[in-house]
Design an enzyme around this catalytic site. Structure first.
Site, short mmCIF file in Angstrom:
data_model
loop_
_atom_site.label_atom_id
_atom_site.label_comp_id
_atom_site.label_asym_id
_atom_site.label_seq_id
_atom_site.Cartn_x
_atom_site.Cartn_y
_atom_site.Cartn_z
N ASN A 1 31.84 -5.70 3.87
CA ASN A 1 31.01 -6.59 3.06
C ASN A 1 30.06 -5.75 2.21
O ASN A 1 30.03 -4.53 2.31
CB ASN A 1 30.26 -7.59 3.94
N PHE A 2 29.26 -6.42 1.40
CA PHE A 2 28.44 -5.71 0.40
C PHE A 2 27.10 -5.21 0.93
O PHE A 2 26.27 -4.74 0.16
CB PHE A 2 28.18 -6.63 -0.80
#
Ligand code: C5P
Length: 405
Positions: free
Chosen positions: A215-216
Site C-alpha cells: 500500500n501507499f
C-alpha cells in the site's frame, strides 16, 4: 498546538575539534547546536587550527576558542577543571586516531585531552580518519577502551574519504551528532523509563520473488512518533515495514520487517516489555495464499486469479494480550464514516485510544508531511480534534494525549 521542546536548549556543550579534514564539519555542528539553544565552548587542538580557523568557530559559537593552556600575551590560564564542570556534555568531533589514542591512554599534552580527563559529563566521540587507520588494531583497541570509560562513540559512516579511498571513516554528519546529543538530553524527558513500541510503514506480502501486495504508506507518521518518543526519553522499539527516504533515528531500536506476519512476531516480542504501543503501520489485510518460489510467468502460469488469505490483526492480537497498565493506541485511516468505523475498531481491538485520519481531509494521510487527526478514547472521555499541522507536531500531540491517560 504543542510544539516540540528542544532538549539542547540551554545545555553547555564543550566541543573538541582535532586536526582532520572533517574539522570543517565542526563549524556546521557548532551552528546547529547554537541554533538549538545550546552554549558551545570550542576547544581546538593545535593541529585543528591548520584545518579551520579559530575565528570561524569563535564567530559561530559566540565564545572565544580555547587552544592553549595560557593566552600567550596575558598569561590568562584556561581552567580545564572548570570547563569540565561547566559541561553538560563534551563532544569530540572530529576525533582523529591521534587524539583517540591520547584519550585512551591519558596523554594530556593539550587543552582538549586535559579537559577530557577533567570532564564529569557524558563524552561523545565522533571518529574521522582514513579507512586503514580506522581498521588498525591500535585504533580499534583505543575506541574499545573509550567505550569502557563510558564514552559514547558516534560511528563514522562509509563513503569517499579525503584520500579518495572508499570505506569506513567519514565523520558522522553534524545533524546526526546533534541528534545524538538531543536524544541524550531527552533521556531526562517525560517518557524516561518507558518502553514504547511503534509500528510504521506498509507491509509487503510476496506473490513471488519480484512482486508483492502493498500500500501507499510511507511510514512518516510512525517515524515522527518514534522520533518524538525518543526525544522525550523513551526507550523506543520501532517495528518498520519497508520504507525509503526516512533516516535512522538516533537511540531508536529499529526492527525492519517486510510482511504482516513478521511485523506481528516483532511486535508481540516487544509488547512483552512495552508500556505503550502505537500502531501506525498500514498492515496489508490479505496476503497471497501461496508464495511462488520462482517468478510467475504469464506465458506458462495461469494467474488469472490470486487466492488470498487474511493476515493476522496485530492490534487485536496485542489488545487480547494486554496486561494491566499497558496502553494500546491504534490508527484508523478511512475514506468515509471515519468516526463510526474508528469507534468499532477501538472496541474490537481493545485499544485505549485511536487516532483517526480521513483521506477526505486535504493534507491528511499517506505521503504528505502534515496530518489532521481526531483522537478518540475507550474510557469515554471526550474526543480531541487536532487541526492540520506537521506530522512532528501531531506526534507530540499524540504523545501528550497518551501521557494524559
Ligand atoms: O482495521 P484497520 O486496518 O483499519 O485498523 C487500523 C489499526 O489496526 C492501525 O492501528 C493498524 O496499525 C492496526 N492493524 C494491525 N494489524 C492489521 C491491521 C491493522 O495492527 N492486520
Amino acid at each position: 498546538m504543542s510544539h516540540a521542546t528542544e532538549p539542547l536548549q540551554g545545555k553547555h556543550i564543550v566541543l573538541g575539534i582535532t586536526g582532520g579534514i572533517a574539522a570543517y564539519k565542526a563549524a556546521v555542528l557548532t551552528r546547529l547546536l547554537v541554533k538549538a539553544g545550546a552554549e558551545v565552548q570550542v576547544i581546538m587542538t593545535p593541529a585543528a587550527r591548520e584545518f579551520i580557523t579559530p575565528l570561524t568557530l569563535a564567530t559561530l559559537s559566540g565564545k572565544g576558542v580555547i587552544t592553549e593552556f595560557f593566552t600567550a600575551n596575558t598569561g590568562e590560564w584556561h581552567s580545564h577543571v572548570s570547563l569540565g564542570l561547566w559541561a553538560d556534555a563534551m563532544v569530540i568531533a572530529p576525533a582523529t586516531a591521534c587524539t583517540i589514542g591520547k584519550m585512551a591512554h591519558g596523554i594530556a599534552d593539550n587543552m582538549l585531552v586535559t579537559s577530557y580527563l577533567s570532564c564529569r559529563a557524558q563524552v561523545f566521540v565522533a571518529p574521522a580518519m582514513d579507512l586503514d587507520m580506522m581498521a588498525h588494531p591500535s585504533t580499534v583497541a583505543n575506541i574499545k577502551r573509550l567505550r569502557s570509560y563510558g564514552n559514547i562513540i558516534i560511528e563514522p559512516g562509509e563513503g569517499e574519504l579525503a584520500s579518495h579511498l572508499v570505506g569506513k571513516g567519514r565523520m558522522a554528519e553534524p545533524e546526526e551528532i546533534a541528534d545524538t546529543l538531543r536524544s541524550f538530553f531527552a533521556s531526562s524527558g517525560d517518557l524516561a523509563g518507558k518502553h514504547i513500541l511503534i509500528t510504521a510503514g506498509p507491509t509487503y506480502e510476496r506473490i513471488d520473488p519480484v512482486r508483492f501486495i502493498g500500500n501507499f504508506s510511507t511510514g512518516k507518521m510512525g517515524y515522527a512518533i518514534a522520533n518524538e518518543a525518543a526525544r522525550r526519553g523513551a526507550q523506543v522499539t520501532l517495528v518498520s515495514g519497508p520504507v525509503s527516504g526516512l533516516s535512522a533515528i538516533p537511540g531508536v531500536n529499529v526492527v525492519n520487517v517486510e510482511s504482516a506476519r513478521q511485523m506481528l512476531a516483532a511486535a508481540t516480542e516487544a509488547w512483552k516489555t512495552a508500556d505503550v504501543a502505537v500502531l501506525a503501520a498500514a498492515v496489508a489485510d490479505y496476503r497471497p495464499e501461496h508464495q511462488a518460489d520462482t517468478k510467475i510467468k504469464r506465458e506458462t502460469d495461469d494467474v488469472a486469479s490470486l487466492p488470498l488469505v487474511q493476515n493476522p490483526d496485530i492490534a487485536a492480537t496485542l489488545g487480547a494480550a494486554k496486561r494491566p497498565g499497558q496502553v494500546l493506541v491504534g490508527f484508523a485511516l478511512e475514506t468515509n464514516n471515519a468516526i463510526e468505523y474508528a469507534i468499532g475498531k477501538l472496541q474490537r481491538k481493545h485499544l485505549d485510544m485511536i487516532v483517526v485520519n480521513s483521506l477526505a481531509d486535504a493534507g491528511a494521510g499517506f505521503g504528505v508531511d502534515t496530518n489532521k487527526v481526531a483522537i478518540l478514547y475507550a474510557d469515554g472521555r471526550p474526543s480531541v480534534n487536532i487541526p492540520l499541522e506537521s506530522k512532528c507536531d501531531v506526534a507530540a500531540d499524540i504523545i501528550n494525549n497518551i501521557l494524559a491517560l
